[in-house]
Design a protein around this motif. Sequence first.
Motif: not given
Lengths: 307, 325
Positions: A32-42, B116-122
């Motif tokens: 999910i984190i990777a997805f967020c990062a990709i959506v940001t930069v794409l 949510i994102l902060a919790l995931l990053l954590n």
Amino acid sequence: MAKSKMVYRTKHANRIKRTPGDQVVQVLIYLIIAFCAIVTVLPFIYVVAGSFATERELTERAFFLFPKEISLNAYQYIFKTGDALRGLRNSILVTVVGTMINMFFSCTLAYPLSRKYFKGRNFFTNMVIVTMLFSGGMVPSYILIAQILHLTNTYWALWLPGAINAFNMIIIKNYFQGIPQELEEAARMDGCNDLFIFWKIILPVSKPVLASISLFYAVTHWNSYFNAMMYINDRDMEVIQIVLRRIIFLTTSLTTDSTFDWGAFGTPPEKAVKMATTVVATVPILIVYPFIQKYFTKGVMVGSVKG
Amino acid sequence: MTKTKTAARSSTRKKPVNGTWKHALQSHKWLYILIIPGVAYMIVFNFLPMLGLVMAFQDFSPYNGDSAIDALIHSPFVGLDVFKKFFTGPDFWRLLKNTLSISIASLIFYFPMPIILALLLNEIRCSWYKRVSQTLVYIPHFISMVIVASLTYQLFNTSDGYIYHLLQQVMGKNAPDFLSDSGLFVPLILGQNIWKETGYGTIIFLAALAGVDVELYEAARVDGAGRWKQMWHITLPAIKATIVIMLILKVGQILNTGYEQIYLMQNSMNRTVSDVFDTYIYTKGIEGGQYSLSTAAGLFKSLVGMIMVIGANKLAKLFGESGLY
């Protein structure tokens, strides 16, 4: 500090066994984190790739992150025709002078407010707090700037109204407050006055905070659009954000407005020019971004606002 | 706050301050000279516009005098007539509905995102992975709204926007046209905000999370608490106060949708839903010259904001939170 915590945590996480289900969740979180990062930069990569592509490739291929054939036509266009280049020049002027004005006003206000022995400190601090809680709003400010001070079509209309951002000023003030008293007292023994202490002692040791707040102010100036739209009507004074908005949303402006000779290129690379203008307006931010990030992740910003 | 108080006390003990202003002005002459530009700035650009709020109670016209100040002095006072006109006018309820639908939707859909994102990053243990992804998601915060609008346009327009093209392949003719379909205006604005600010919004929550003692997690794990129990009993309580503060601030902004973004995304097709108080103040006041009406609208907006903050703060305290002040 944070790093040692991290190591500590990893070590123990390994020792206590995770259930398979838990591991699946962990993998999912990474994804999910990777997805967020990709959506940001794409979107940025897409625009950069498109700006270097030929117009033909842009119409033939719907999406690509690397053009087959690299073309600099769009950039040549930008740097040969007036609008975007002039916009960049104006934006640089607005940003550089504007940031200096910001820093002058913010530091000279922050210093007296940071001194405990400054009589009237509470009064002036409350004045700042009132400006943070309440404002006259857009219309009275507009009347003041346009009709009373007559700043329309001068860059003063972009420089003066936001000269002090109360939050930024307070961050500087808190930093000044944190400087050890001994430095100042030693200078005072030698008979130095407040101006000398401010200029020769306080400012030099505050370089980190001054650098980060300057960058924040600079980014604000570079990005500001609405004030420029309200106060600057003279086309020769347009900043890059105004030019970008016109090139993107008013398609026809490309061919009709320029005096550029299209003979060398054939047709104007319209889509690529739009993308290249977006890139040109974004790149300065991306260049300073690593420097800004260095400061706000350190917690200079978040931690000190509270005090 | 307490720290500064004790520090102030200790400094007065060391060096007894002579109470008179004359002495202060003599011994710290430069401090008073240095503060002049800042104070002059605040008087001119913060306090003078506040005086301009009297326009809301006047039938103001710039032609009532030789200069704007002269006109302000000579414009007739009409009491609350301007407000009456604003509240009973044809625009008020439409503006209120549009503004509230954007800000309430944003409260529901945008507000939880950074948490949510902060919790995931954590939960990420691999430090370089965390660092790199943080670096990337913070970027859009520093990008101008014009660039966000132009990226949106380039990806969503119906002639060559790539995302529109993709959606067309999946949905055929029903592909949503975000740029001009009035029903999609609120999702468009929300989507832009989520994309732009979610990453940066995590910073304040991550800062709160950094203060959590890792031994708490250790102890919980030894007691057999799983990931969810740890999150529920350790992580969430740690950031609860921060969430409440952010929520109070957000509630105070309920009528502030911002004008730049909406102005940029507004067009003739979506105007019925995209007219909000902020854009109304700009178009009526600055483009249309109805100074009194738009000043009244602005004053209404900031008063509601203040009341909402105070109310939300009271409510938070009722529930045992520390609140803003």
